[in-house]
Design an enzyme around this catalytic site. Structure first.
Site, PDB file in Angstrom:
ATOM      1  N   LYS A  47       0.841  -1.204   0.000  1.00  0.00           N
ATOM      2  CA  LYS A  47       0.000   0.000   0.000  1.00  0.00           C
ATOM      3  C   LYS A  47       0.874   1.251   0.000  1.00  0.00           C
ATOM      4  O   LYS A  47       0.618   2.211  -0.731  1.00  0.00           O
ATOM      5  CB  LYS A  47      -0.936  -0.015   1.223  1.00  0.00           C
TER       6      LYS A  47
ATOM      7  N   GLN B 263      -4.322  -1.480   9.610  1.00  0.00           N
ATOM      8  CA  GLN B 263      -4.227  -2.819   9.019  1.00  0.00           C
ATOM      9  C   GLN B 263      -4.844  -3.854   9.970  1.00  0.00           C
ATOM     10  O   GLN B 263      -4.473  -3.941  11.136  1.00  0.00           O
ATOM     11  CB  GLN B 263      -2.755  -3.159   8.722  1.00  0.00           C
TER      12      GLN B 263
ATOM     13  N   ASP C 231     -11.008   2.772   4.246  1.00  0.00           N
ATOM     14  CA  ASP C 231     -11.252   1.327   4.152  1.00  0.00           C
ATOM     15  C   ASP C 231     -12.752   1.031   4.097  1.00  0.00           C
ATOM     16  O   ASP C 231     -13.158  -0.088   3.789  1.00  0.00           O
ATOM     17  CB  ASP C 231     -10.655   0.628   5.391  1.00  0.00           C
TER      18      ASP C 231
END
Ligand code: NAP
Length: 300
Positions: free
Chosen positions: A54, A98, A121
């Site tokens: 990412k 994460q 997200d």
């Protein structure tokens, strides 16, 4: 029939090029640089590799990117304090924590601490709620990537029987919801969701015009479980070994070699859904940067 192998890598590349161009324009015209912070807790090798990917792509697209790494034993409060710092940071438009987090940390509390306007997200309850009622919002990246794939390959979603195997909050539930939204492009499907309590899984998968599998079990869906001519999206990423060079050997949830002989299109693993997930994270961050600067955007 030999299936079309859906090249997620090249679809992703095409979108990234558009994002990069838009980032250049934003910088030139308004002096805006999309900012993304990734927060990683602990030392899980898969998570480390996802975050690295990412970061690498964010930098390649011209984003301002910050990487935070916290030890496995960090407290929930310390993590939330860090999130709060970035909630207030005007240079940061997207915050990614994460997952999974260590068991000692309440994942829900952490997600809820992210400002929903920086939740790139798409996991915050406000964005999940907006998605369900069909309002503009940050869509979760993997389901968003699947929508883009289906659109790109010209899949007839309206009226199709779509079967989703798996009901996680990050893949199964949102993709099922998105496919049934009252929307002409990539919507209006008749959706069935399957899970461990489904009585006759093959009965459902064999009816699917579009089969989406997010289970986490290597080669779980076999050729006898799919309909001739179906479109199969394999979300699974399973590490089934390592190469002599120490690289992970990956396979999906679908028995690719056998199933590809029967269906009309299928995503490979790797190179299918994975590259799309990262790309849609970048797209969400770009849209967040526009939103925070009062420019037209797709998330509000
Ligand atoms: P998850 O949270 O572990 O959920 C798995 C789902 O599969 C659950 O709903 C479970 O049912 C269902 N399931 C498990 N065994 C089953 C069986 N025998 N029959 C029917 N259903 C069964 O998984 P996830 O987070 O959605 O991830 C799934 C896979 O996708 C993993 O391999 C993950 O690594 C991968 N993934 C890939 C990407 C990407 O970008 N490519 C992104 C996210 C995830 P119950 O609810 O009844 O337990």
């Amino acid at each position: 029939m030999a299936a079309k192998i859906i090249d997620g890598k090249s679809i992703a590349q095409e979108i990234r090029e558009k994002i990069k161009k838009e980032v250049e324009e934003l910088k030139e015209k308004y002096d805006i640089v999309p900012g993304l912070v990734t927060i990683l807790v602990g030392y899980d090798p898969a998570s480390i590799s996802y975050v690295k990917g990412k970061q690498k792509i964010a930098q390649a697209l011209g984003f301002y990117s910050v990487e935070e790494r916290l030890p496995e034993n960090v407290s929930e409060d310390e993590l939330i304090k860090l999130i709060d710092k970035y909630n207030k940071d005007l240079k940061i438009h997207g915050i990614l924590v994460q997952l999974p987090l260590p068991k000692s940390i309440n994942e829900r509390r952490v997600i809820n601490a992210i400002d929903p306007r920086k939740d790139v997200d798409g996991f915050h309850p406000i964005n999940v709620g907006k998605m369900i009622i069909g309002e503009p919002c940050f869509l979760p990246c993997t389901p968003y990537g699947i929508l883009v794939i289906l659109e790109k390959i010209g899949c007839q979603v309206e009226g199709a029987e779509a079967v989703v195997v798996g009901r996680s909050n990050i893949v199964g539930k949102p993709i099922a919801n998105l496919l049934m939204q009252k929307r002409k492009t990539v919507g209006n499907a008749t959706v069935t969701i399957c899970h461990t309590r489904t009585k006759d899984l093959a009965f459902h998968t064999k009816r699917a015009d579009i089969l989406i599998v997010a289970v986490g079990k290597p080669k779980f869906i076999t050729a006898d479980m799919v309909k001739e001519g179906a479109i199969v999206i394999d979300v699974g990423v399973n590490r089934i070994g390592t190469t002599p060079e120490g690289k992970a050997i990956l396979c999906g949830d679908v028995d690719f070699d056998a199933v590809k002989e029967k269906v009309s299109a299928i995503t490979p693993v790797p190179g299918g859904v994975g590259p799309m997930t990262i790309t849609m994270l970048m797209k969400n961050t770009l849209e967040a940067a526009k939103m925070w600067n009062g420019l037209p955007n797709e998330v509000e």
